[in-house]
Design an enzyme around this catalytic site. Structure first.
Site, PDB file in Angstrom:
ATOM      1  N   ASP A   1      47.472  31.540  11.252  1.00 45.85           N
ATOM      2  CA  ASP A   1      46.647  30.431  11.735  1.00 45.85           C
ATOM      3  C   ASP A   1      45.608  30.962  12.711  1.00 45.85           C
ATOM      4  O   ASP A   1      45.704  30.734  13.926  1.00 45.85           O
ATOM      5  CB  ASP A   1      47.541  29.353  12.375  1.00 45.85           C
ATOM      6  CG  ASP A   1      48.464  28.726  11.347  1.00 45.85           C
ATOM      7  OD1 ASP A   1      48.009  28.470  10.218  1.00 45.85           O
ATOM      8  OD2 ASP A   1      49.655  28.502  11.653  1.00 45.85           O
TER       9      ASP A   1
ATOM     10  N   LYS B   1      50.472  33.808   4.918  1.00 50.42           N
ATOM     11  CA  LYS B   1      50.091  32.427   4.572  1.00 50.42           C
ATOM     12  C   LYS B   1      48.712  32.157   5.151  1.00 50.42           C
ATOM     13  O   LYS B   1      48.514  32.267   6.360  1.00 50.42           O
ATOM     14  CB  LYS B   1      51.084  31.408   5.140  1.00 50.42           C
ATOM     15  CG  LYS B   1      50.658  29.974   4.825  1.00 50.42           C
ATOM     16  CD  LYS B   1      51.700  28.959   5.262  1.00 50.42           C
ATOM     17  CE  LYS B   1      51.479  28.436   6.658  1.00 50.42           C
ATOM     18  NZ  LYS B   1      50.382  27.473   6.785  1.00 50.42           N
TER      19      LYS B   1
ATOM     20  N   ASP C   1      47.769  28.109   1.378  1.00 53.98           N
ATOM     21  CA  ASP C   1      48.327  26.802   1.756  1.00 53.98           C
ATOM     22  C   ASP C   1      47.202  25.793   1.962  1.00 53.98           C
ATOM     23  O   ASP C   1      46.808  25.518   3.084  1.00 53.98           O
ATOM     24  CB  ASP C   1      49.128  27.020   3.061  1.00 53.98           C
ATOM     25  CG  ASP C   1      49.755  25.756   3.605  1.00 53.98           C
ATOM     26  OD1 ASP C   1      49.945  24.794   2.847  1.00 53.98           O
ATOM     27  OD2 ASP C   1      50.064  25.742   4.816  1.00 53.98           O
TER      28      ASP C   1
ATOM     29  N   LYS D   1      47.231  22.663   0.313  1.00 53.34           N
ATOM     30  CA  LYS D   1      47.803  21.312   0.173  1.00 53.34           C
ATOM     31  C   LYS D   1      46.871  20.334  -0.550  1.00 53.34           C
ATOM     32  O   LYS D   1      46.481  19.303   0.015  1.00 53.34           O
ATOM     33  CB  LYS D   1      48.155  20.748   1.552  1.00 53.34           C
ATOM     34  CG  LYS D   1      49.179  21.562   2.326  1.00 53.34           C
ATOM     35  CD  LYS D   1      49.599  20.816   3.596  1.00 53.34           C
ATOM     36  CE  LYS D   1      50.656  21.525   4.394  1.00 53.34           C
ATOM     37  NZ  LYS D   1      50.218  22.707   5.119  1.00 53.34           N
ATOM     38  N   LEU D   2      46.545  20.647  -1.803  1.00 58.32           N
ATOM     39  CA  LEU D   2      45.631  19.776  -2.540  1.00 58.32           C
ATOM     40  C   LEU D   2      46.252  18.406  -2.815  1.00 58.32           C
ATOM     41  O   LEU D   2      47.450  18.298  -3.091  1.00 58.32           O
ATOM     42  CB  LEU D   2      45.253  20.431  -3.884  1.00 58.32           C
ATOM     43  CG  LEU D   2      44.027  21.355  -3.872  1.00 58.32           C
ATOM     44  CD1 LEU D   2      44.177  22.478  -2.892  1.00 58.32           C
ATOM     45  CD2 LEU D   2      43.749  21.885  -5.263  1.00 58.32           C
TER      46      LEU D   2
ATOM     47  N   ASP E   1      44.458  14.932  -4.764  1.00 57.46           N
ATOM     48  CA  ASP E   1      43.296  14.169  -5.235  1.00 57.46           C
ATOM     49  C   ASP E   1      43.650  13.662  -6.626  1.00 57.46           C
ATOM     50  O   ASP E   1      44.786  13.828  -7.076  1.00 57.46           O
ATOM     51  CB  ASP E   1      42.052  15.084  -5.237  1.00 57.46           C
ATOM     52  CG  ASP E   1      40.752  14.290  -5.073  1.00 57.46           C
ATOM     53  OD1 ASP E   1      40.651  13.195  -5.671  1.00 57.46           O
ATOM     54  OD2 ASP E   1      39.855  14.767  -4.374  1.00 57.46           O
ATOM     55  N   ILE E   2      42.681  13.084  -7.354  1.00 56.24           N
ATOM     56  CA  ILE E   2      42.996  12.634  -8.712  1.00 56.24           C
ATOM     57  C   ILE E   2      43.250  13.867  -9.583  1.00 56.24           C
ATOM     58  O   ILE E   2      42.746  14.958  -9.292  1.00 56.24           O
ATOM     59  CB  ILE E   2      41.871  11.744  -9.310  1.00 56.24           C
ATOM     60  CG1 ILE E   2      40.545  12.494  -9.332  1.00 56.24           C
ATOM     61  CG2 ILE E   2      41.763  10.434  -8.543  1.00 56.24           C
ATOM     62  CD1 ILE E   2      39.465  11.787 -10.125  1.00 56.24           C
TER      63      ILE E   2
ATOM     64  N   ASN F   1      42.260  15.121 -12.415  1.00 55.40           N
ATOM     65  CA  ASN F   1      41.131  15.885 -12.951  1.00 55.40           C
ATOM     66  C   ASN F   1      40.525  16.809 -11.894  1.00 55.40           C
ATOM     67  O   ASN F   1      40.259  17.987 -12.148  1.00 55.40           O
ATOM     68  CB  ASN F   1      40.088  14.883 -13.470  1.00 55.40           C
ATOM     69  CG  ASN F   1      38.887  15.572 -14.063  1.00 55.40           C
ATOM     70  OD1 ASN F   1      39.028  16.410 -14.957  1.00 55.40           O
ATOM     71  ND2 ASN F   1      37.713  15.246 -13.562  1.00 55.40           N
TER      72      ASN F   1
ATOM     73  N   THR G   1      56.349  17.682   8.154  1.00 52.70           N
ATOM     74  CA  THR G   1      57.357  17.648   9.232  1.00 52.70           C
ATOM     75  C   THR G   1      56.833  16.917  10.474  1.00 52.70           C
ATOM     76  O   THR G   1      57.593  16.636  11.387  1.00 52.70           O
ATOM     77  CB  THR G   1      57.810  19.074   9.623  1.00 52.70           C
ATOM     78  OG1 THR G   1      56.666  19.913   9.671  1.00 52.70           O
ATOM     79  CG2 THR G   1      58.804  19.631   8.642  1.00 52.70           C
TER      80      THR G   1
ATOM     81  N   ARG H   1      53.833  31.253  15.148  1.00 52.45           N
ATOM     82  CA  ARG H   1      53.710  31.669  16.544  1.00 52.45           C
ATOM     83  C   ARG H   1      54.787  32.624  17.041  1.00 52.45           C
ATOM     84  O   ARG H   1      54.519  33.417  17.934  1.00 52.45           O
ATOM     85  CB  ARG H   1      53.601  30.426  17.434  1.00 52.45           C
ATOM     86  CG  ARG H   1      52.223  29.800  17.334  1.00 52.45           C
ATOM     87  CD  ARG H   1      52.223  28.369  17.769  1.00 52.45           C
ATOM     88  NE  ARG H   1      52.944  27.514  16.825  1.00 52.45           N
ATOM     89  CZ  ARG H   1      53.052  26.200  16.960  1.00 52.45           C
ATOM     90  NH1 ARG H   1      52.499  25.592  17.982  1.00 52.45           N
ATOM     91  NH2 ARG H   1      53.709  25.477  16.062  1.00 52.45           N
TER      92      ARG H   1
HETATM   93  O1  C5P Z   1      53.628  28.644  14.483  1.00 59.74           O
HETATM   94  P1  C5P Z   1      54.635  28.058  13.540  1.00 59.74           P
HETATM   95  O2  C5P Z   1      55.740  28.996  13.147  1.00 59.74           O
HETATM   96  O3  C5P Z   1      55.135  26.700  13.994  1.00 59.74           O
HETATM   97  O4  C5P Z   1      53.773  27.819  12.199  1.00 59.74           O
HETATM   98  C1  C5P Z   1      54.298  27.164  11.084  1.00 59.74           C
HETATM   99  C2  C5P Z   1      53.298  27.140   9.983  1.00 59.74           C
HETATM  100  O5  C5P Z   1      53.817  26.371   8.901  1.00 59.74           O
HETATM  101  C3  C5P Z   1      51.961  26.504  10.352  1.00 59.74           C
HETATM  102  O6  C5P Z   1      50.949  27.177   9.608  1.00 59.74           O
HETATM  103  C4  C5P Z   1      52.117  25.077   9.869  1.00 59.74           C
HETATM  104  O7  C5P Z   1      50.888  24.494   9.508  1.00 59.74           O
HETATM  105  C5  C5P Z   1      52.982  25.254   8.630  1.00 59.74           C
HETATM  106  N1  C5P Z   1      53.745  24.088   8.212  1.00 59.74           N
HETATM  107  C6  C5P Z   1      54.688  23.486   9.022  1.00 59.74           C
HETATM  108  N2  C5P Z   1      55.395  22.393   8.561  1.00 59.74           N
HETATM  109  C7  C5P Z   1      55.156  21.912   7.329  1.00 59.74           C
HETATM  110  C8  C5P Z   1      54.211  22.516   6.513  1.00 59.74           C
HETATM  111  C9  C5P Z   1      53.519  23.619   6.989  1.00 59.74           C
HETATM  112  O8  C5P Z   1      54.925  23.917  10.133  1.00 59.74           O
HETATM  113  N3  C5P Z   1      55.856  20.909   6.888  1.00 59.74           N
END
Ligand code: C5P
Length: 227
Positions: A10, A32, A59, A61-62, A64-65, A67, A116, A205
């Site tokens: 990130d 990722k 990652d 996360k699409l 949409d419709i 097509n 989450t 992190r």
């Molecule tokens: O820093 P941390 O370990 O919390 O990062 C978790 C990663 O997983 C982030 O990129 C976050 O966007 C992603 N993520 C998440 N929970 C989800 C889907 C993706 O924490 N349900």
């Protein structure tokens, strides 16, 4: 079964990512790449990372419709990424379309079930979904299976749902013992995730914000692979 640690990169831009990756030379961790970095550095950076030998979970996360998602996936297909994803809430037809878009590639397609950041209250009060999160995750995972997807994104605490459906689970919300939780509500250690049966753990992190990211990464690998 293939199990691996995926580092959530990130970062705001490509320069920050490449600076972070310097000490990982020779290790080639699974990365990722999410919306933040993709919208800043674009498909060219993904191709470059693949040429350097990194495995990539794109990652985006699409949702949409069907097509539109199928056509977007045709472009993602050209990048040669290892995993990419859609929202299961887009429905079975959309997930099938996404899969068609990836035809002829080895890219695994997984579905985000319930973010989450949402809880039972938010589902009920904001999305008009009266079932509890756990049940919705099971329903959405079942839909992903019906659409022929390879797996789901979920908490390690829900990895058993994926296992029952013979799907892979890609599980964020991981912290090494002693690390700050940040904005994650439910966190699991890499070793717990191993015991709960996650296929891949996504760690951000706990690695990226550490003073010694390589050491933290290797700790995660050791704990998760139970070596
Ligand atoms: O820093 P941390 O370990 O919390 O990062 C978790 C990663 O997983 C982030 O990129 C976050 O966007 C992603 N993520 C998440 N929970 C989800 C889907 C993706 O924490 N349900």
């Amino acid at each position: 079964m293939e199990r691996d640690v995926i580092i959530a990169c990130d970062f705001a831009n490509k320069e920050d990512l490449f600076n972070f990756l310097k000490p990982f030379k020779g290790l080639n961790p699974y990365l990722k790449i999410g919306m933040e970095l993709f919208y800043s550095a674009g498909p060219e950076m993904i191709k470059e990372l693949k040429e350097l030998g990194f495995k990539i979970f794109l990652d985006l996360k699409l949702c949409d419709i069907p097509n539109t998602v199928e056509k977007a996936m045709r472009n993602i297909a050209k990048l040669g990424v290892d995993i990419t994803n859609v929202h299961a809430s887009g429905g079975i037809k959309m997930m099938e379309a996404a899969k068609r878009g990836l035809e002829g590639t080895n890219t695994k397609l997984i579905a985000v079930t319930i973010l989450t950041s949402l809880d039972d209250e938010a589902l009920k009060n904001e999305l008009d979904i009266v079932k509890p999160v756990k049940e919705v995750v099971l329903d959405y995972a079942t839909n992903a299976k019906k659409a022929g997807l390879d797996g789901i994104v979920c908490s390690p605490l829900e990895a058993n749902i994926a296992k029952k459906l013979n799907l892979i689970s890609v599980t964020p919300g991981i912290r090494l013992a002693g690390d700050a939780k940040g904005d994650q509500k439910r966190v699991t250690t890499p070793n717990d995730a191993y015991n709960l049966g996650s296929t891949y753990i996504v760690v951000g992190r706990s690695i990226t914000a550490s003073l010694n990211p390589v050491e933290q990464y290797l700790r995660c690998v050791k704990e998760f692979k139970n070596e």
